[in-house]
Design an enzyme around this catalytic site. Sequence first.
Site, PDB file in Angstrom:
ATOM      1  N   LYS A 178       0.833  -1.208   0.000  1.00 21.97           N
ATOM      2  CA  LYS A 178       0.000   0.000   0.000  1.00 21.97           C
ATOM      3  C   LYS A 178       0.867   1.259   0.000  1.00 21.97           C
ATOM      4  O   LYS A 178       1.830   1.347   0.751  1.00 21.97           O
ATOM      5  CB  LYS A 178      -0.888   0.019   1.253  1.00 21.97           C
ATOM      6  N   THR A 209      -7.345   9.395   8.669  1.00 20.58           N
ATOM      7  CA  THR A 209      -6.996   8.124   8.013  1.00 20.58           C
ATOM      8  C   THR A 209      -6.721   7.035   9.049  1.00 20.58           C
ATOM      9  O   THR A 209      -6.003   6.091   8.778  1.00 20.58           O
ATOM     10  CB  THR A 209      -5.755   8.311   7.112  1.00 20.58           C
ATOM     11  N   GLY A 211      -7.128   3.780  10.770  1.00 20.07           N
ATOM     12  CA  GLY A 211      -7.791   2.511  10.449  1.00 20.07           C
ATOM     13  C   GLY A 211      -8.039   2.260   8.969  1.00 20.07           C
ATOM     14  O   GLY A 211      -8.789   1.345   8.623  1.00 20.07           O
ATOM     15  N   THR A 212      -7.404   3.036   8.113  1.00 21.98           N
ATOM     16  CA  THR A 212      -7.627   2.804   6.667  1.00 21.98           C
ATOM     17  C   THR A 212      -7.114   1.424   6.239  1.00 21.98           C
ATOM     18  O   THR A 212      -7.737   0.768   5.403  1.00 21.98           O
ATOM     19  CB  THR A 212      -6.933   3.889   5.818  1.00 21.98           C
ATOM     20  N   GLY A 213      -6.001   1.001   6.845  1.00 24.15           N
ATOM     21  CA  GLY A 213      -5.446  -0.321   6.496  1.00 24.15           C
ATOM     22  C   GLY A 213      -6.361  -1.441   6.969  1.00 24.15           C
ATOM     23  O   GLY A 213      -6.569  -2.435   6.263  1.00 24.15           O
ATOM     24  N   CYS A 214      -6.939  -1.270   8.177  1.00 25.92           N
ATOM     25  CA  CYS A 214      -7.880  -2.271   8.711  1.00 25.92           C
ATOM     26  C   CYS A 214      -9.089  -2.358   7.786  1.00 25.92           C
ATOM     27  O   CYS A 214      -9.543  -3.450   7.414  1.00 25.92           O
ATOM     28  CB  CYS A 214      -8.357  -1.869  10.111  1.00 25.92           C
TER      29      CYS A 214
END
Length: 273
Positions: A178, A209, A211-214
């Site tokens: 990412k 942003t 928790g965008t990866g979660c």
Amino acid sequence: MSEEQRHPRALTIAGSDSSAGAGIQADLKTFAALEVYGLSAITAITAQNTLGVRAAFELPPELVEAQIDAVLEDIGADAAKTGMLATAPIIEAVARSVARWQLRLVVDPVMAAKSGDPLLRPEAVAALRGVLLPLAEVVTPNLPEAEMLTGRHIETLEEMREAARAIHDLGARHVVVKGGHRLDAPIDVYFDGTGFSELRAERIETRHTHGTGCTFSAAIAAFLARGLAVAEAVAEAKRYVTEAIRHAPGLGHGHGPTEHFWQWKQSKEAQTR
Ligand SMILES: Nc1ncnc2c1ncn2[C@@H]1O[C@H](COP(=O)(O)OP(=O)(O)OP(=O)(O)O)[C@@H](O)[C@H]1O
Ligand SMILES: Cc1ncc(CO)c(N)n1
């Protein structure tokens, strides 16, 4: 087949975020928004908000395993994802469960929060790399995580492609490196073991942003549970996370959460017009 049997379901194995922007809470909101029944196994409880992580309590690995067994024996999951795993013994317990239940697994190799606070013990990186990645159908490292997993410095798209190949060599079948941490466009690199492609989106200028990866990895698991092929699931998840960031409610004094129910809110607004 009854309605109940056909309803897609997904399991998140992750930490609790008291501010509900990341972790288990973000995953369950993502599953719900994508109309997938969400199950959870909690690995750790964090006291955190949009500014940082104040405390964390790691649960015993046997309790993590027991949660997974309890829901899978009864309900079952079409796909699963991991987030914060905290310690090597928890990673080993999760790997045992994934193998025993033959789960289709998305691994978000969470190492730190957006605030920089650590969420994985340093000595557990080896277990993540050696024990869990070989079981992953998809793995979604951000740039610092990809650097930790490969031991390489990563900045350019070419370096992201090289890292994706190196992580694929560790056993993960599909890799998304990412680019959210890059300063320019948030381009992610996707590698399926044969070819590369890029997941492109506009950069949304926001500090919200958390928790965008979660959210991205939970959306991949949800789309897999709904029967999409991996490349489609990843592309749809990218669209989902971009919109979730765009509609962020602007909460808190630091990196605030994203919004999961914008479509539902829009359809409600349209009805009242
Ligand atoms: N400002 C932004 N605008 C648009 N997309 C973004 C932005 N920031 C991140 N993304 C996208 O969101 C997804 C998640 O990426 P990111 O690198 O932020 O994950 P992460 O660091 O693991 O997140 P976290 O640890 O907070 O859960 C990626 O597809 C990334 O490209
Ligand atoms: C519990 C938890 N998992 C993952 C993240 C990564 O954003 C976080 N901040 N908190």
